[in-house]
Scaffold this motif. Structure first.
Motif, PDB file in Angstrom:
ATOM      1  N   LEU A 306       0.807  -1.217   0.000  1.00 32.30           N
ATOM      2  CA  LEU A 306       0.000   0.000   0.000  1.00 32.30           C
ATOM      3  C   LEU A 306       0.846   1.276   0.000  1.00 32.30           C
ATOM      4  N   MET A 307       2.162   1.147  -0.091  1.00 28.58           N
ATOM      5  CA  MET A 307       3.004   2.336  -0.074  1.00 28.58           C
ATOM      6  C   MET A 307       2.614   3.253  -1.238  1.00 28.58           C
ATOM      7  N   GLY A 308       2.232   4.492  -0.894  1.00 28.22           N
ATOM      8  CA  GLY A 308       1.817   5.447  -1.905  1.00 28.22           C
ATOM      9  C   GLY A 308       0.367   5.338  -2.323  1.00 28.22           C
ATOM     10  N   HIS A 309      -0.353   4.380  -1.799  1.00 28.71           N
ATOM     11  CA  HIS A 309      -1.762   4.220  -2.176  1.00 28.71           C
ATOM     12  C   HIS A 309      -2.602   5.289  -1.475  1.00 28.71           C
ATOM     13  N   PRO A 310      -3.523   5.944  -2.168  1.00 36.33           N
ATOM     14  CA  PRO A 310      -4.311   7.021  -1.539  1.00 36.33           C
ATOM     15  C   PRO A 310      -5.211   6.550  -0.397  1.00 36.33           C
ATOM     16  N   ALA A 311      -5.532   5.261  -0.370  1.00 38.12           N
ATOM     17  CA  ALA A 311      -6.419   4.746   0.681  1.00 38.12           C
ATOM     18  C   ALA A 311      -5.641   4.083   1.812  1.00 38.12           C
ATOM     19  N   LYS A 312      -4.323   4.259   1.846  1.00 42.09           N
ATOM     20  CA  LYS A 312      -3.493   3.558   2.823  1.00 42.09           C
ATOM     21  C   LYS A 312      -3.947   3.834   4.258  1.00 42.09           C
ATOM     22  N   SER A 313      -4.124   5.102   4.625  1.00 40.83           N
ATOM     23  CA  SER A 313      -4.499   5.413   6.007  1.00 40.83           C
ATOM     24  C   SER A 313      -5.895   4.896   6.342  1.00 40.83           C
ATOM     25  N   ASP A 314      -6.824   4.968   5.382  1.00 41.21           N
ATOM     26  CA  ASP A 314      -8.171   4.454   5.623  1.00 41.21           C
ATOM     27  C   ASP A 314      -8.137   2.955   5.884  1.00 41.21           C
ATOM     28  N   ILE A 315      -7.378   2.243   5.082  1.00 42.43           N
ATOM     29  CA  ILE A 315      -7.288   0.788   5.237  1.00 42.43           C
ATOM     30  C   ILE A 315      -6.614   0.433   6.558  1.00 42.43           C
ATOM     31  N   GLU A 316      -5.558   1.165   6.916  1.00 42.57           N
ATOM     32  CA  GLU A 316      -4.886   0.899   8.189  1.00 42.57           C
ATOM     33  C   GLU A 316      -5.829   1.140   9.368  1.00 42.57           C
ATOM     34  N   ARG A 317      -6.662   2.135   9.286  1.00 40.97           N
ATOM     35  CA  ARG A 317      -7.648   2.367  10.354  1.00 40.97           C
ATOM     36  C   ARG A 317      -8.591   1.177  10.485  1.00 40.97           C
ATOM     37  N   MET A 318      -9.028   0.620   9.369  1.00 44.59           N
ATOM     38  CA  MET A 318      -9.947  -0.524   9.418  1.00 44.59           C
ATOM     39  C   MET A 318      -9.268  -1.749  10.028  1.00 44.59           C
ATOM     40  N   TYR A 319      -8.010  -1.952   9.713  1.00 45.85           N
ATOM     41  CA  TYR A 319      -7.270  -3.058  10.343  1.00 45.85           C
ATOM     42  C   TYR A 319      -7.105  -2.798  11.847  1.00 45.85           C
ATOM     43  N   PRO A 463     -24.382   3.827  -8.588  1.00 43.77           N
ATOM     44  CA  PRO A 463     -25.004   2.930  -7.604  1.00 43.77           C
ATOM     45  C   PRO A 463     -24.697   1.456  -7.804  1.00 43.77           C
ATOM     46  N   ASP A 464     -24.436   1.031  -9.042  1.00 47.93           N
ATOM     47  CA  ASP A 464     -24.197  -0.387  -9.287  1.00 47.93           C
ATOM     48  C   ASP A 464     -22.715  -0.734  -9.365  1.00 47.93           C
ATOM     49  N   LYS A 465     -21.840   0.202  -9.017  1.00 46.12           N
ATOM     50  CA  LYS A 465     -20.398  -0.059  -9.034  1.00 46.12           C
ATOM     51  C   LYS A 465     -20.007  -0.896  -7.832  1.00 46.12           C
ATOM     52  N   TYR A 466     -19.173  -1.923  -8.081  1.00 48.05           N
ATOM     53  CA  TYR A 466     -18.708  -2.751  -6.986  1.00 48.05           C
ATOM     54  C   TYR A 466     -17.816  -1.948  -6.041  1.00 48.05           C
ATOM     55  N   VAL A 467     -17.887  -2.284  -4.766  1.00 47.06           N
ATOM     56  CA  VAL A 467     -17.119  -1.590  -3.730  1.00 47.06           C
ATOM     57  C   VAL A 467     -15.823  -2.345  -3.485  1.00 47.06           C
ATOM     58  N   SER A 468     -14.694  -1.746  -3.786  1.00 48.55           N
ATOM     59  CA  SER A 468     -13.402  -2.365  -3.501  1.00 48.55           C
ATOM     60  C   SER A 468     -13.064  -2.183  -2.027  1.00 48.55           C
ATOM     61  N   TYR A 469     -12.035  -2.876  -1.566  1.00 49.40           N
ATOM     62  CA  TYR A 469     -11.606  -2.697  -0.182  1.00 49.40           C
ATOM     63  C   TYR A 469     -11.143  -1.266   0.072  1.00 49.40           C
ATOM     64  N   ALA A 470     -10.512  -0.650  -0.933  1.00 52.32           N
ATOM     65  CA  ALA A 470     -10.092   0.740  -0.777  1.00 52.32           C
ATOM     66  C   ALA A 470     -11.301   1.650  -0.645  1.00 52.32           C
ATOM     67  N   ASP A 471     -12.307   1.447  -1.509  1.00 56.37           N
ATOM     68  CA  ASP A 471     -13.538   2.239  -1.412  1.00 56.37           C
ATOM     69  C   ASP A 471     -14.234   1.996  -0.074  1.00 56.37           C
ATOM     70  N   CYS A 472     -14.303   0.733   0.317  1.00 58.48           N
ATOM     71  CA  CYS A 472     -14.984   0.357   1.552  1.00 58.48           C
ATOM     72  C   CYS A 472     -14.342   1.043   2.755  1.00 58.48           C
ATOM     73  N   ALA A 473     -13.025   1.058   2.796  1.00 58.16           N
ATOM     74  CA  ALA A 473     -12.318   1.686   3.918  1.00 58.16           C
ATOM     75  C   ALA A 473     -12.623   3.180   3.973  1.00 58.16           C
ATOM     76  N   ALA A 474     -12.609   3.852   2.823  1.00 64.18           N
ATOM     77  CA  ALA A 474     -12.892   5.291   2.795  1.00 64.18           C
ATOM     78  C   ALA A 474     -14.334   5.566   3.200  1.00 64.18           C
ATOM     79  N   PHE A 475     -15.278   4.776   2.669  1.00 66.77           N
ATOM     80  CA  PHE A 475     -16.685   4.988   2.992  1.00 66.77           C
ATOM     81  C   PHE A 475     -16.960   4.715   4.465  1.00 66.77           C
ATOM     82  N   LEU A 476     -16.377   3.637   4.998  1.00 66.53           N
ATOM     83  CA  LEU A 476     -16.621   3.302   6.400  1.00 66.53           C
ATOM     84  C   LEU A 476     -16.003   4.333   7.333  1.00 66.53           C
TER      85      LEU A 476
END
Length: 497
Positions: A306-319, A463-476
């Motif tokens: 996830l180095m450099g990934h824009p959702a890195k901090s969101d995903i780390e929070r979920m973990y 509305p019908d777009k699948y939610v990736s883990y990166a999207d899920c972390a940001a939304f949550l």
């Protein structure tokens, strides 16, 4: 719980829905406290954690018997009671409050002990719990600047009634308090001193925050003088989350998240009619009380991909919050989330009670779902979600990829705020692709838009777009921040004078 009658009868001994029998972390006499600290991540994950039977909180209150506000500080002791309102939808329990407080100069004190008998009725169809309380014991001594007033219990009366609405992730409540407190004339006169209080109560509690506000109108008759006061006691307790980087360079941890449980109480008051000596600047004021925070360190797994990934901090929070549990070595931020995974995430994060899998006296109910067996690892989480109305029985579709509109339906259903989207006109929504939103999801998506917890890109919601883990972390993270901080604004900031 919204269940078919036959299923409800079959499950009534297997899936108890338990609630604490008391809201009153600030009592019902105009005081305030920082509130009881919410469960930490570790406590929520511990299946053997025992319920709290008694706790003591810092406490402040104003005394108005002299026609002005006299502040006292001390403690409030409460004894919460657990009630199983699924197995016993009609019943009663005892409440107890002990308050002791004193002014800084020692000339004013309160010593109050109150016992209630509270009757309750749970309506499974509406998921609402009605509570009505009557005084069974009330002793109180008030000292105001050296003058002592003693409550006459026989002449005094107290009535409290609250209505709870139990959404899957939030318990809302509102109600009314009315009482007459009659005291002996501490100054030695022939007249009793009567204080009449009429109050409206609003509050909620959930995994990330709890808040309560009371709107109180107070009338005092000393026999020779009349006083009138408006006051708004409120409190909020919440779980904050912050990142701390480590300063030493030669350390294996770059940093980690930490959770801070905070709480504070506020009383705003306005003495509209006071004694003749009351100065205008003393008629209006604010009292604040805070408690020391509680810290919990939350680990972050090493996610080199996830180095450099824009959702890195969101995903780390979920973990850190134990919401994501995918093996970090095989984690892919672009992998779509399944419905089953998301249901499990919400159950964990919202601290929805998960039934034990090894309880022989109360085994897991079988046959609730057609597409997952009782041996499936998701099954206890699906039962937990079913018990509180987050999902229905039948098909869970655990391996189906989650799309955005499904996610928002789950999120708003957990909040119990679908009604905010009712009656919205699709011709006036901000979504350019509104026509692609399924009819079943429109109310939830319109409600999410009103609450400000729905992102859309260039006017599109997809509305019908699948939610990736990166999207899920940001939304949550946005969703949980609403629960931590924004929901409370309706219950204190917007309701203070």
């Amino acid at each position: 719980m919204k269940k078919l009658a036959a299923i409800l009868l079959a499950l009534i001994t297997f899936t108890p829905n338990v609630a604490y029998g008391a809201q009153g972390d600030i009592g019902y006499f105009g005081g305030t406290s920082p509130g009881y600290k919410l469960k930490s991540v570790a406590e929520a994950a511990n299946p053997n954690a025992k319920p709290v039977t008694k706790y003591t909180l810092p406490y402040k209150e104003n005394i108005y018997l002299s026609g002005k506000a006299v502040s006292v500080e001390g403690t409030i002791e409460l004894k919460p009671v657990e009630i199983d309102f699924t197995e016993n939808p009609i019943g009663s329990y005892k409440e107890s409050y002990i308050i002791t407080a004193e002014s800084d100069d020692g000339t004013s004190q309160i010593a109050r002990t109150v016992d209630f008998n509270t009757n309750y009725i749970y309506d499974a169809g509406t998921q609402q719990l009605t509570k009505s309380s009557e005084i069974t014991g009330w002793t109180e001594t008030v000292v105001v600047e050296g003058i002592t007033y003693t409550l006459d219990q026989e002449l005094s009366s107290f009535s409290k009634s609250l209505l709870e609405d139990r959404a899957p992730g939030v318990n809302y409540y509102s109600g009314d308090i009315y009482y007459n407190a009659v005291y002996t004339d501490g100054a030695g006169g022939d007249n009793n001193v009567t204080m009449q209080v009429d109050a409206r109560v609003y509050g909620y509690d959930q995994a990330f925050a709890a808040s309560e506000v009371q709107r109180r109108n107070i009338s005092i008759d000393t026999g020779t003088n009349q006083y009138y006061i408006e006051e708004t006691p409120t409190y909020t307790t919440y779980r904050d989350m912050l990142y701390s980087s480590n300063e030493p360079q030669a350390i294996s941890l770059a940093g980690n998240y930490k959770e801070i449980a905070r709480g504070s109480g506020i009383i705003q008051y306005n003495v509209l009619l006071g004694n003749d000596e009351l100065q205008p600047e003393d008629a209006v004021g604010t009292i604040i009380i805070e408690d020391s925070p509680r810290l919990e360190q939350l680990p972050i797994p090493y996610l080199s991909q996830l180095m450099g990934h824009p959702a890195k901090s969101d995903i780390e929070r979920m973990y850190s919050m134990k919401v994501f549990d995918v093996n970090p070595r095989g984690f892919s931020a672009n992998q779509p989330v399944t419905r089953g995974e998301y249901i499990e995430m919400l159950v964990k994060a919202l601290q929805i009670p998960i039934p034990a899998t090894d309880d022989k006296k109360n085994p897991l109910p079988e046959g609730l779902f057609s597409d997952i067996s009782i041996e499936h690892s998701l099954y206890p989480y699906a039962v937990a979600a079913y018990n509180v109305g987050l999902i229905q029985g039948g098909s869970v579709n655990p391996y189906e990829y989650l799309n955005r509109e499904q996610m928002y339906v789950f999120n708003i259903r957990a909040l119990g705020l679908e009604r905010l989207g009712l009656g919205a006109d699709s011709n006036y929504t901000p979504f350019l692709d509104d026509s692609k939103i399924a009819d079943y999801a429109k109310n939830s998506i319109y409600a999410a838009n009103k609450l400000g917890i729905i992102p859309f890109d260039g006017g599109y919601i997809f509305p019908d777009k699948y939610v990736s883990y990166a999207d899920c972390a940001a939304f949550l993270n946005s969703y949980f921040d609403y629960l931590r901080y924004d929901l409370q604004k309706d219950y204190n900031q917007y309701m203070l004078f």
